[in-house]
Design a protein around this motif. Structure first.
Motif, PDB file in Angstrom:
ATOM      1  N   GLY A 115       0.815  -1.215   0.000  1.00 19.38           N
ATOM      2  CA  GLY A 115       0.000   0.000   0.000  1.00 19.38           C
ATOM      3  C   GLY A 115       0.849   1.265   0.000  1.00 19.38           C
ATOM      4  N   GLY A 116       0.167   2.390   0.234  1.00 23.89           N
ATOM      5  CA  GLY A 116       0.849   3.691   0.232  1.00 23.89           C
ATOM      6  C   GLY A 116       0.076   4.634  -0.666  1.00 23.89           C
ATOM      7  N   TYR A 117      -0.648   5.558  -0.075  1.00 26.50           N
ATOM      8  CA  TYR A 117      -1.666   6.307  -0.826  1.00 26.50           C
ATOM      9  C   TYR A 117      -1.419   7.812  -0.871  1.00 26.50           C
ATOM     10  CZ  TYR A 117      -3.297   1.678  -0.094  1.00 26.50           C
ATOM     11  OH  TYR A 117      -3.337   0.308  -0.060  1.00 26.50           O
ATOM     12  N   ALA A 118      -0.364   8.270  -0.199  1.00 24.45           N
ATOM     13  CA  ALA A 118      -0.039   9.694  -0.245  1.00 24.45           C
ATOM     14  C   ALA A 118       0.817   9.936  -1.484  1.00 24.45           C
ATOM     15  CB  ALA A 118       0.712  10.112   1.020  1.00 24.45           C
ATOM     16  N   GLU A 119       0.207  10.536  -2.476  1.00 26.47           N
ATOM     17  CA  GLU A 119       0.937  10.750  -3.739  1.00 26.47           C
ATOM     18  C   GLU A 119       2.160  11.638  -3.527  1.00 26.47           C
ATOM     19  OE1 GLU A 119      -2.279  12.261  -6.036  1.00 26.47           O
ATOM     20  OE2 GLU A 119      -3.284  10.307  -6.101  1.00 26.47           O
ATOM     21  N   SER A 120       2.078  12.496  -2.505  1.00 28.92           N
ATOM     22  CA  SER A 120       3.187  13.405  -2.196  1.00 28.92           C
ATOM     23  C   SER A 120       4.386  12.659  -1.611  1.00 28.92           C
ATOM     24  CB  SER A 120       2.709  14.450  -1.182  1.00 28.92           C
ATOM     25  OG  SER A 120       2.067  13.796  -0.081  1.00 28.92           O
ATOM     26  N   ALA A 121       4.160  11.813  -0.633  1.00 28.23           N
ATOM     27  CA  ALA A 121       5.261  11.261   0.167  1.00 28.23           C
ATOM     28  C   ALA A 121       5.779   9.913  -0.317  1.00 28.23           C
ATOM     29  CB  ALA A 121       4.819  11.139   1.628  1.00 28.23           C
ATOM     30  N   VAL A 122       4.913   9.118  -0.940  1.00 28.09           N
ATOM     31  CA  VAL A 122       5.314   7.762  -1.345  1.00 28.09           C
ATOM     32  C   VAL A 122       6.585   7.745  -2.207  1.00 28.09           C
ATOM     33  CG1 VAL A 122       4.624   5.862  -2.898  1.00 28.09           C
ATOM     34  CG2 VAL A 122       3.134   6.548  -1.014  1.00 28.09           C
ATOM     35  N   PRO A 123       6.725   8.649  -3.201  1.00 28.76           N
ATOM     36  CA  PRO A 123       7.928   8.583  -4.037  1.00 28.76           C
ATOM     37  C   PRO A 123       9.222   8.710  -3.228  1.00 28.76           C
ATOM     38  CG  PRO A 123       6.286  10.008  -5.048  1.00 28.76           C
ATOM     39  CD  PRO A 123       5.766   9.665  -3.678  1.00 28.76           C
TER      40      PRO A 123
END
Ligand code: ZN
Length: 372
Positions: free
Chosen positions: A311-319
């Motif tokens: 998972g991982g849904y924060a488009e800002s932080a995931v990268p």
């Protein structure tokens, strides 16, 4: 002699569609449709991770490839024939829902098989010695998926499919799965609950998802008794608490078990701004957790380590969290400075709160020691 980190991805995995939603709920009633679809399990966080790898120059230092989809026989080692048949049937039509919050569109089965195939090839290449270690950017994710039902955006159990394929083709022995996705790795737990050859460990936010699994007392059964480890952390747990849990529970469990391969179910949703959880990690936390796992992999299994995206849904932080993991795996440091890190570090819990959370981790460690 292996000399590189494998990175496995396929654009088709980003074409998987979960339809319209607001957070995890379907649109309707008081929930106004969001612009752009709105389902949290969208391709965007994954695509932005791949983009950051590209612009930072890291992609060029990885052994990048796609993979063949997992075969039917691979899926049937883990899933019931009834489940696979129903999934294929719905997928051949307009798609549907194959379990709670497990939505897909036409062709979703083939994309899910490809997602599992990326994990399968990553494991095979590391076992062959073709790659030192590997990262599979699998999508859809897999760790909630049961043998007979999809669940929580997960349609096939990617990691068990990869492990069982390697057991069949490579004679793989003992495996440890560390799940640091913020949600409980209930599917992996369930699939391996009575097995003595696979240690499953899940660090997760207590009662987040699913709300009725993930307790410390779920320790495995039969030959697998003692080989399922749950570390339910309170909401608001940050860098120090996670690292404490890694050092006092996860790493010792790996050293005792002595696996031949370590697989990380790497959700990036314990970061501070994820919309589906309430933890406070930052990219540096994922960097350090990866380093600790690599250290123990060197110690117990010749460094054989495969990280599979969950998972991982924060488009800002995931990268930035994903980049930190892949930089660590490859030993390459790019020029990227995570622009959020300073803020997220400043927003860590105060010492009193950390002490309280660490006491909870110590209680969990004591409970686990007192049990088989
Ligand atoms: Zn998750």
């Amino acid at each position: 002699m292996a000399e590189s980190t494998g990175f496995y991805h396929d654009e088709r995995c980003l074409w998987h569609s979960t339809g319209e939603a607001v957070l995890f709920l379907p649109v309707g009633g008081w929930l106004q449709p969001l612009a752009g679809g709105g389902h949290p399990e969208s391709p965007e966080s994954k695509r932005r991770l791949k983009s950051l790898l590209d612009v930072s120059g890291l992609t060029g230092k990885l052994a990048v490839s796609t993979a063949d989809p997992a075969l039917l026989e691979d899926l049937l080692r883990v899933h019931t024939a009834r489940y696979v048949d129903r999934f294929r049937e719905l997928s051949a039509g307009r798609g549907g829902e194959i379990g709670p919050e497990a939505l897909f569109s036409h062709g979703g089965f083939e994309i899910a098989a490809l997602s599992a195939g990326l994990a399968k090839r990553a494991v095979a290449d590391v076992l062959d010695g073709t790659r030192t270690n590997a990262y599979a950017l699998s999508r859809p994710p897999g760790h909630h998926c049961l043998s007979d039902s999809g669940m929580g955006f997960c349609l096939l159990a990617n990691i068990p499919v990869a492990i069982e394929a390697a057991k069949a083709s490579h004679g793989l022995g003992k495996v440890a799965v560390i799940d640091w996705d913020v949600h409980h790795g209930n599917g992996t737990q369930d699939i391996y609950y009575e097995r003595d050859d696979v240690l499953t460990i899940s660090l997760h936010q207590e009662n987040c998802f699913p709300t009725d699994t993930g307790a410390v007392t779920e320790r495995g059964a039969g030959p697998g008794l003692g080989l399922n480890v749950n570390v339910p952390l309170p909401p608001g747990s940050g860098h120090d608490t996670y690292l404490h849990a890694m050092r006092t529970i996860v790493i010792p469990a790996l050293q005792t078990f002595g696996p031949d391969l370590i697989v990380v179910a790497s959700g990036l949703d314990a970061n501070a701004v994820d919309p589906l959880a309430r933890q406070l990690l930052h990219a540096g936390s994922f960097r350090e957790m990866t380093r600790l796992v690599m250290e123990v992999a060197d110690e117990v299994c010749g460094g054989r380590l495969v990280v599979v995206h969950e998972g991982g849904y924060a488009e800002s932080a995931v990268p930035f969290c994903g980049l930190a993991i892949i930089e660590t795996l490859s030993g390459e440091r790019t020029e990227v400075v995570d622009p959020f890190e300073e803020t997220f570090i400043a927003q860590q819990p105060t010492a009193r709160v950390v002490d309280y959370q660490i006491a909870i981790v110590d209680d969990i460690a004591a409970t686990l020691k007192g049990q088989p």
